[in-house]
Design a protein around this motif. Structure first.
Motif, PDB file in Angstrom:
ATOM      1  N   ASN A 159     -16.696  -9.148 -43.376  1.00 43.85           N
ATOM      2  CA  ASN A 159     -17.413 -10.145 -42.563  1.00 43.85           C
ATOM      3  C   ASN A 159     -16.697 -10.427 -41.241  1.00 43.85           C
ATOM      4  N   ASP A 160     -15.516  -9.820 -41.046  1.00 45.19           N
ATOM      5  CA  ASP A 160     -14.769 -10.048 -39.804  1.00 45.19           C
ATOM      6  C   ASP A 160     -15.571  -9.513 -38.627  1.00 45.19           C
ATOM      7  N   ARG A 161     -15.484 -10.209 -37.509  1.00 48.29           N
ATOM      8  CA  ARG A 161     -16.264  -9.791 -36.342  1.00 48.29           C
ATOM      9  C   ARG A 161     -15.330  -9.433 -35.177  1.00 48.29           C
ATOM     10  N   PRO A 162     -15.589  -8.304 -34.515  1.00 49.39           N
ATOM     11  CA  PRO A 162     -14.782  -7.925 -33.349  1.00 49.39           C
ATOM     12  C   PRO A 162     -15.142  -8.799 -32.154  1.00 49.39           C
ATOM     13  N   ILE A 163     -14.125  -9.187 -31.392  1.00 46.25           N
ATOM     14  CA  ILE A 163     -14.379 -10.039 -30.224  1.00 46.25           C
ATOM     15  C   ILE A 163     -13.966  -9.368 -28.917  1.00 46.25           C
ATOM     16  N   GLY A 164     -13.285  -8.226 -28.983  1.00 52.91           N
ATOM     17  CA  GLY A 164     -12.890  -7.552 -27.752  1.00 52.91           C
ATOM     18  C   GLY A 164     -11.887  -6.448 -28.025  1.00 52.91           C
ATOM     19  N   GLN A 165     -11.586  -5.702 -26.990  1.00 53.69           N
ATOM     20  CA  GLN A 165     -10.671  -4.572 -27.136  1.00 53.69           C
ATOM     21  C   GLN A 165     -10.043  -4.231 -25.797  1.00 53.69           C
ATOM     22  N   VAL A 166      -8.969  -3.453 -25.844  1.00 53.39           N
ATOM     23  CA  VAL A 166      -8.311  -2.988 -24.626  1.00 53.39           C
ATOM     24  C   VAL A 166      -7.694  -1.628 -24.920  1.00 53.39           C
ATOM     25  N   SER A 167      -7.732  -0.733 -23.932  1.00 51.10           N
ATOM     26  CA  SER A 167      -7.125   0.597 -24.039  1.00 51.10           C
ATOM     27  C   SER A 167      -6.057   0.750 -22.971  1.00 51.10           C
ATOM     28  N   ILE A 168      -4.912   1.336 -23.357  1.00 52.83           N
ATOM     29  CA  ILE A 168      -3.756   1.430 -22.473  1.00 52.83           C
ATOM     30  C   ILE A 168      -3.327   2.886 -22.340  1.00 52.83           C
ATOM     31  N   PRO A 169      -3.565   3.518 -21.182  1.00 54.73           N
ATOM     32  CA  PRO A 169      -3.047   4.878 -20.948  1.00 54.73           C
ATOM     33  C   PRO A 169      -1.549   4.812 -20.660  1.00 54.73           C
ATOM     34  N   ILE A 170      -0.759   5.543 -21.423  1.00 52.14           N
ATOM     35  CA  ILE A 170       0.697   5.425 -21.366  1.00 52.14           C
ATOM     36  C   ILE A 170       1.242   5.792 -19.989  1.00 52.14           C
ATOM     37  N   ARG A 171       0.747   6.863 -19.392  1.00 52.64           N
ATOM     38  CA  ARG A 171       1.269   7.278 -18.088  1.00 52.64           C
ATOM     39  C   ARG A 171       1.049   6.186 -17.039  1.00 52.64           C
ATOM     40  N   GLU A 172      -0.136   5.607 -17.016  1.00 51.01           N
ATOM     41  CA  GLU A 172      -0.434   4.541 -16.057  1.00 51.01           C
ATOM     42  C   GLU A 172       0.394   3.300 -16.360  1.00 51.01           C
ATOM     43  N   LEU A 173       0.614   3.024 -17.637  1.00 51.77           N
ATOM     44  CA  LEU A 173       1.444   1.894 -18.022  1.00 51.77           C
ATOM     45  C   LEU A 173       2.850   2.036 -17.460  1.00 51.77           C
ATOM     46  N   ILE A 174       3.442   3.219 -17.608  1.00 53.92           N
ATOM     47  CA  ILE A 174       4.812   3.437 -17.132  1.00 53.92           C
ATOM     48  C   ILE A 174       4.871   3.356 -15.612  1.00 53.92           C
ATOM     49  N   ASP A 175       3.859   3.908 -14.931  1.00 45.18           N
ATOM     50  CA  ASP A 175       3.833   3.843 -13.470  1.00 45.18           C
ATOM     51  C   ASP A 175       3.704   2.403 -12.972  1.00 45.18           C
ATOM     52  N   THR A 176       3.004   1.561 -13.725  1.00 48.65           N
ATOM     53  CA  THR A 176       2.717   0.196 -13.279  1.00 48.65           C
ATOM     54  C   THR A 176       3.787  -0.800 -13.709  1.00 48.65           C
ATOM     55  N   CYS A 177       4.221  -0.719 -14.964  1.00 42.87           N
ATOM     56  CA  CYS A 177       5.072  -1.761 -15.531  1.00 42.87           C
ATOM     57  C   CYS A 177       6.483  -1.296 -15.883  1.00 42.87           C
ATOM     58  N   GLY A 178       6.733  -0.001 -15.862  1.00 37.86           N
ATOM     59  CA  GLY A 178       8.016   0.497 -16.316  1.00 37.86           C
ATOM     60  C   GLY A 178       7.899   1.079 -17.714  1.00 37.86           C
ATOM     61  N   PRO A 179       8.982   1.065 -18.496  1.00 37.52           N
ATOM     62  CA  PRO A 179       8.992   1.744 -19.788  1.00 37.52           C
ATOM     63  C   PRO A 179       8.211   1.046 -20.896  1.00 37.52           C
ATOM     64  N   GLY A 180       7.555  -0.046 -20.605  1.00 35.74           N
ATOM     65  CA  GLY A 180       6.784  -0.745 -21.633  1.00 35.74           C
ATOM     66  C   GLY A 180       6.196  -2.030 -21.084  1.00 35.74           C
ATOM     67  N   ILE A 181       5.612  -2.817 -21.968  1.00 35.70           N
ATOM     68  CA  ILE A 181       5.108  -4.145 -21.601  1.00 35.70           C
ATOM     69  C   ILE A 181       5.686  -5.157 -22.574  1.00 35.70           C
ATOM     70  N   TYR A 182       5.933  -6.367 -22.077  1.00 35.16           N
ATOM     71  CA  TYR A 182       6.536  -7.412 -22.893  1.00 35.16           C
ATOM     72  C   TYR A 182       5.780  -8.715 -22.663  1.00 35.16           C
ATOM     73  N   GLN A 183       5.145  -9.220 -23.739  1.00 32.31           N
ATOM     74  CA  GLN A 183       4.409 -10.481 -23.686  1.00 32.31           C
ATOM     75  C   GLN A 183       3.551 -10.557 -22.421  1.00 32.31           C
ATOM     76  N   THR A 184       2.676  -9.585 -22.294  1.00 32.19           N
ATOM     77  CA  THR A 184       1.809  -9.476 -21.127  1.00 32.19           C
ATOM     78  C   THR A 184       0.357  -9.616 -21.564  1.00 32.19           C
ATOM     79  N   TRP A 185      -0.416 -10.375 -20.779  1.00 28.24           N
ATOM     80  CA  TRP A 185      -1.812 -10.652 -21.116  1.00 28.24           C
ATOM     81  C   TRP A 185      -2.737  -9.569 -20.573  1.00 28.24           C
TER      82      TRP A 185
END
Length: 252
Positions: free
Chosen positions: A50-76
């Motif tokens: 009965n659980d209902r999905p409310i949203g989703q997000v997809s993270i391309p690793i290469r773009e993540l590293i170019d934008t934020c560095g080696p990872g993300i930490y407590q980021t919205w």
């Protein structure tokens, strides 16, 4: 509350794995991987179907590293409406990732999720203790991204509060605005103090980072100067030796 939330994470090469704030998920990924998470609401005491999905997000690793560095930490991240994942168009995927990361602070009431995505070997408890300059620089990007984003949120809540005061001015009566998490109320003065504190912290971190880079450049320059001086002394000694060997010799 009767509802709780959780995520189902996937690398699109294996089955989805449940993830919560208390139970992280471990996924295999490489530079061209895409990691996605879909958020569900669960009514306590009810079956999970009965659980209902409310949203989703997809993270391309290469773009993540170019934008934020080696990872993300407590980021919205802004949540997209739930739908079948589509990772075929890389350009569209990158654009949606950038929007989820950068537009999220523009609408403080939009559905969003706070994520950390780091190498499994990362030890968060040691980040502030490491003496290794290289590691400190590595951690700087994810931390700065998180601090700047939270600063933008604080500014957004403060602006929202001030707009509300202008609309509902009642002769100077003090207004209050509920926090996004619903955990009490936040005074305008508190928001202003928090904004100033985050700005000062960000400034101190940037100064420390720049000072570290300056020290590194200075040390490297000094090492090169020392090597140059050593080379000059060595060449002078060799030149003197050659002169002594090739110079005219006199016999008594």
């Amino acid at each position: 509350p009767s509802e709780s939330y959780y995520g189902m994470a996937t690398s699109h090469s294996a089955e989805e794995i449940p993830v919560t704030s208390e139970r992280p998920a471990r996924l295999m990924a490489h530079m061209d991987s895409v990691l996605s998470v879909r958020i569900f609401l669960h009514n306590r005491g009810q079956p999970t179907n009965n659980d209902r999905p409310i949203g989703q997000v997809s993270i391309p690793i290469r773009e993540l590293i170019d934008t934020c560095g080696p990872g993300i930490y407590q980021t919205w991240f802004l949540l997209e409406p739930p739908a079948p994942y589509d990772t075929r168009s890389h350009d569209k995927l990158v654009e949606r990732f950038r929007q989820a990361l950068h537009v999220v602070t523009e609408d403080i009431h939009a559905s969003r999720i706070c994520l950390s995505l780091l190498e499994a070997s990362a030890q968060l408890s040691e980040w502030g203790k490491t003496e290794n300059e290289k590691e400190r620089i590595t951690y700087y990007g994810p931390l700065l991204q998180s601090h700047v984003q939270h600063l933008q949120f604080v500014r957004g809540y403060f602006d929202h509060h001030e707009r509300g005061e202008h609309r509902n001015c009642d002769g100077g009566a003090r207004k209050r605005v509920s926090s996004s998490a619903g955990k009490g109320v936040v005074e305008a003065d508190d928001l202003r103090s928090e904004l100033e504190r985050l700005q000062q912290r960000q400034l101190e971190e940037e100064v420390a980072h720049l000072q570290g880079e300056l020290d590194q450049v200075t040390n490297e320059a000094n090492r090169r100067i020392e090597r140059g001086n050593e080379s000059i002394v060595k060449l002078k000694a060799e030149l003197k030796q050659l002169r002594d060997e090739d110079g005219p010799r006199f016999e008594a």
